[in-house]
Design a protein around this motif. Structure first.
Motif, mmCIF file in Angstrom:
data_model
loop_
_atom_site.group_PDB
_atom_site.id
_atom_site.type_symbol
_atom_site.label_atom_id
_atom_site.label_comp_id
_atom_site.label_asym_id
_atom_site.label_seq_id
_atom_site.Cartn_x
_atom_site.Cartn_y
_atom_site.Cartn_z
ATOM 1 N N UNK A 1 0.903 -1.206 0.025
ATOM 2 C CA UNK A 1 -0.077 0.034 0.178
ATOM 3 C C UNK A 1 0.871 1.161 0.143
ATOM 4 N N UNK A 2 1.850 1.400 0.940
ATOM 5 C CA UNK A 2 2.704 2.371 0.874
ATOM 6 C C UNK A 2 3.523 2.643 -0.270
ATOM 7 N N UNK A 3 4.080 1.460 -1.036
ATOM 8 C CA UNK A 3 4.987 1.929 -2.202
ATOM 9 C C UNK A 3 3.912 2.217 -3.300
ATOM 10 N N UNK A 4 2.626 1.965 -3.117
ATOM 11 C CA UNK A 4 1.727 2.658 -4.374
ATOM 12 C C UNK A 4 1.390 3.974 -4.125
ATOM 13 N N UNK A 5 1.730 4.483 -2.833
ATOM 14 C CA UNK A 5 1.471 6.017 -2.757
ATOM 15 C C UNK A 5 2.776 6.943 -3.110
ATOM 16 N N UNK A 6 3.765 6.338 -3.299
ATOM 17 C CA UNK A 6 5.123 7.255 -3.736
ATOM 18 C C UNK A 6 4.878 7.986 -4.763
ATOM 19 N N UNK A 7 4.027 7.976 -5.525
ATOM 20 C CA UNK A 7 4.025 8.905 -6.575
ATOM 21 C C UNK A 7 3.255 10.252 -6.264
ATOM 22 N N UNK A 8 2.631 10.087 -5.024
ATOM 23 C CA UNK A 8 2.162 11.382 -4.603
ATOM 24 C C UNK A 8 2.824 11.640 -3.412
ATOM 25 N N UNK A 9 3.314 10.763 -2.337
ATOM 26 C CA UNK A 9 3.857 10.781 -1.118
ATOM 27 C C UNK A 9 5.209 10.059 -1.264
ATOM 28 N N UNK A 10 6.308 10.552 -1.978
ATOM 29 C CA UNK A 10 7.535 10.067 -2.089
ATOM 30 C C UNK A 10 8.254 9.250 -0.880
ATOM 31 N N UNK A 11 7.915 9.706 0.359
ATOM 32 C CA UNK A 11 8.678 9.113 1.549
ATOM 33 C C UNK A 11 7.547 8.094 2.223
ATOM 34 N N UNK A 12 6.206 7.848 1.314
ATOM 35 C CA UNK A 12 5.456 7.105 2.195
ATOM 36 C C UNK A 12 6.086 5.747 2.314
ATOM 37 N N UNK A 13 5.753 5.078 3.753
ATOM 38 C CA UNK A 13 6.445 3.766 4.187
ATOM 39 C C UNK A 13 5.487 2.972 5.093
ATOM 40 N N UNK A 14 5.531 1.854 5.192
ATOM 41 C CA UNK A 14 4.741 1.099 6.152
ATOM 42 C C UNK A 14 5.355 1.371 7.357
ATOM 43 N N UNK A 15 4.774 1.055 8.318
ATOM 44 C CA UNK A 15 5.202 1.377 9.962
ATOM 45 C C UNK A 15 6.090 0.008 10.320
ATOM 46 N N UNK A 16 7.055 0.031 11.059
ATOM 47 C CA UNK A 16 7.635 -1.152 11.734
ATOM 48 C C UNK A 16 6.590 -1.796 12.358
ATOM 49 N N UNK A 17 6.783 -3.301 12.477
ATOM 50 C CA UNK A 17 6.008 -4.201 13.280
ATOM 51 C C UNK A 17 5.851 -3.809 14.652
ATOM 52 N N UNK A 18 4.563 -3.874 14.798
ATOM 53 C CA UNK A 18 4.012 -3.520 16.323
ATOM 54 C C UNK A 18 3.796 -2.163 16.477
#
Length: 149
Positions: free
Chosen positions: A1-18
């Motif tokens: 999901x986060x990777x799909x947003x990088x064209x809008x939000x280049x720094x989008x990343x999934x959070x760490x586990x937990x």
């Protein structure tokens, strides 16, 4: 999901586990809650997204139903409370009216017409254009405060 947003939000990343909170980090103006579920509990999930949102964030729920893998990401469902959907519709350029006070009565529409004039409308439009900047979360907070005056 986060990777799909990088064209809008280049720094989008999934959070760490937990991690407790939003399910996609570095998306100013959005609090994204992602669910992969067989059942559908939109009110519960909407409340969770609202709890995880910061001031000025739009709580956005993204739902991957059973059988929808990453290849079907563009088919996943999204939803947000109506007040935010209206803001997004306006920001996308649909419609011709200025924002209303939230009721459909002729009196309220007249109030809305007088409410969204002059300096207030100019500032709203200025903030709307500025949403495309990296400081979008601050701008959304200002827009929300302006609309509540």
């Amino acid at each position: 999901m986060a990777e799909d947003l990088t064209d809008i939000y280049p720094d989008a990343i999934p959070p760490e586990s937990g991690h407790v909170g939003v399910d996609v980090l570095n998306t100013p103006g959005l609090a994204i809650e992602v669910k992969a579920r067989r059942n559908f509990r939109p009110l519960e999930w909407s409340r969770q997204a609202a709890r995880n949102s910061g001031p000025g964030d739009i709580p956005l729920n993204v739902v991957r139903m059973t059988g929808q893998g990453p290849a079907a990401l563009d088919e996943w469902l999204t939803f947000t409370p109506w007040r935010f959907a209206k803001l997004l519709i306006k920001k996308a350029g649909y419609g011709t009216a200025t924002p209303s006070l939230g009721t459909g009565s002729a009196s309220a529409n007249s109030q809305a017409d007088s409410f969204w004039t002059g300096d207030r409308l100019a500032r709203y439009d200025e903030l709307s254009r500025a949403l495309q900047t990296p400081d979008g979360a601050t701008i959304l907070r200002e827009m929300d405060a302006l609309a509540r005056r």
